[in-house]
Design a protein around this motif. Sequence first.
Motif, PDB file in Angstrom:
ATOM      1  N   GLN A 241       3.891   0.847   8.958  1.00  0.00           N
ATOM      2  CA  GLN A 241       2.752   0.036   8.500  1.00  0.00           C
ATOM      3  C   GLN A 241       2.646  -1.309   9.246  1.00  0.00           C
ATOM      4  O   GLN A 241       1.678  -2.048   9.069  1.00  0.00           O
TER       5      GLN A 241
ATOM      6  N   TYR B 276       0.886  -1.172   0.000  1.00  0.00           N
ATOM      7  CA  TYR B 276       0.000   0.000   0.000  1.00  0.00           C
ATOM      8  C   TYR B 276       0.920   1.217   0.000  1.00  0.00           C
ATOM      9  O   TYR B 276       1.643   1.479   0.967  1.00  0.00           O
TER      10      TYR B 276
ATOM     11  N   LEU C  43      -4.649   1.731   4.576  1.00  0.00           N
ATOM     12  CA  LEU C  43      -3.890   0.475   4.712  1.00  0.00           C
ATOM     13  C   LEU C  43      -4.739  -0.582   5.422  1.00  0.00           C
ATOM     14  O   LEU C  43      -4.786  -1.743   5.005  1.00  0.00           O
TER      15      LEU C  43
ATOM     16  N   CYS D 236      -5.699  -4.185   4.025  1.00  0.00           N
ATOM     17  CA  CYS D 236      -5.297  -5.410   4.750  1.00  0.00           C
ATOM     18  C   CYS D 236      -6.529  -6.274   5.025  1.00  0.00           C
ATOM     19  O   CYS D 236      -6.487  -7.501   4.860  1.00  0.00           O
TER      20      CYS D 236
ATOM     21  N   ASP E 166      -3.018   5.279   7.457  1.00  0.00           N
ATOM     22  CA  ASP E 166      -3.323   4.047   8.214  1.00  0.00           C
ATOM     23  C   ASP E 166      -4.705   3.485   7.894  1.00  0.00           C
ATOM     24  O   ASP E 166      -4.888   2.265   7.836  1.00  0.00           O
TER      25      ASP E 166
ATOM     26  N   LEU F  51       5.021  -4.658   2.896  1.00  0.00           N
ATOM     27  CA  LEU F  51       4.997  -3.292   3.425  1.00  0.00           C
ATOM     28  C   LEU F  51       6.262  -2.560   3.003  1.00  0.00           C
ATOM     29  O   LEU F  51       7.294  -3.190   2.758  1.00  0.00           O
TER      30      LEU F  51
ATOM     31  N   LYS G  56       0.679  -9.076   4.299  1.00  0.00           N
ATOM     32  CA  LYS G  56       0.831  -7.954   3.366  1.00  0.00           C
ATOM     33  C   LYS G  56       2.304  -7.579   3.273  1.00  0.00           C
ATOM     34  O   LYS G  56       3.015  -7.582   4.285  1.00  0.00           O
TER      35      LYS G  56
END
Length: 285
Positions: free
Chosen positions: A218, A187, A196, A200, A193, A213, A211
Amino acid sequence: MSKITRPLRSALYIPGSKPRALDKARSLPCDAIIFDLEDAVSPDEKSAARATLAGALGEGGYGARLKVIRINALDTEWGKDDAQAARDMDADAILLPKVGSPADLEALAEIVGDRPLWAMMETPGAMLNAPAIAAHRSLQAMVMGTNDLAKDLQTRFRADRLPLMTGLGLCVLAAKAHGCAIVDGVYNAFKDDEGLRAECDQGRDMGFDGKTLIHPAQLEVANAAFSPTEEEADLARRQIAAYEEVIASGQSVAVVDGKIVENLHVATARETLAKLEAIAALSAE
Ligand SMILES: CC(C)(COP(=O)(O)OP(=O)(O)OC[C@H]1O[C@@H](n2cnc3c(N)ncnc32)[C@H](O)[C@@H]1OP(=O)(O)O)[C@@H](O)C(=O)NCCC(=O)NCCSC(=O)C[C@H](O)C(=O)O
Ligand SMILES: [Mg+2]
């Protein structure tokens, strides 16, 4: 059964050229580190990054984190040297970008022998060849490269990732069919946040293990999103208990919270609890 049984909630890319970030990673709460020699490293830094990374891995200190080296593609001027160098480094797997078919993995295996391989799934061809790629004997995990995929598909960014859904779904199916782990794409907006978290959650709902990152900020969101929640753990325990009770009385279907519980639901419940235990074991190291 997945070829990788340890948690892969968060896989943090670290540029192989940045000693400070390579050092910082030794204390970051990530399940896996992807030491990058590809896109995070500029062309004029490529060979220095190889040496910097070899030094960092030689020094060690990365604990229980899974260590993965992303090399450059073999048809680039750096790919073969990267592969030879990565073969001799202390890592758990080698990640090949722009994989288009199993032949790309085979070419890498000829250089690195039976080292475990991961594949970047990031081209339209890879989406169409996903089952054959997942079937390669050395492949342990797939990693979505959603930036490259979006570029090749000429899509526009959408928060719901609708244009990427076919590819994401094909790769999840292929990975699961062959027991490979599968980690979702990055992302890019690393200060957002909420965005993201939403991505997620979507990835978790689809069956991704975690995920990839790009920034330490993150980690918390991804680790939380891909961990079973307290409610899920509580439900799992109650499902197992209720099922064991009906089995003991000679029946095969329990009911919990108004929903049936059969042996397949109990298998999922046991996986949930096993995942929690694996996460707790990781945190204790
Ligand atoms: C995005 C960044 C360039 C931001 O870097 P920076 O400005 O240095 O961030 P901060 O100042 O907020 O950093 C704070 C501290 O954290 C460390 N740091 C930063 N990023 C990382 C990291 N990835 N891993 C470990 N540590 C990191 C800094 O060193 C600071 O430490 P300290 O000074 O001790 O406080 C940068 O985050 C970055 O370069 N990220 C990685 C980018 C990357 O890897 N890109 C390639 C992978 S994504 C990709 O290729 C996608 C895929 O192929 C596709 O097709 O989709
Ligand atoms: Mg890419």
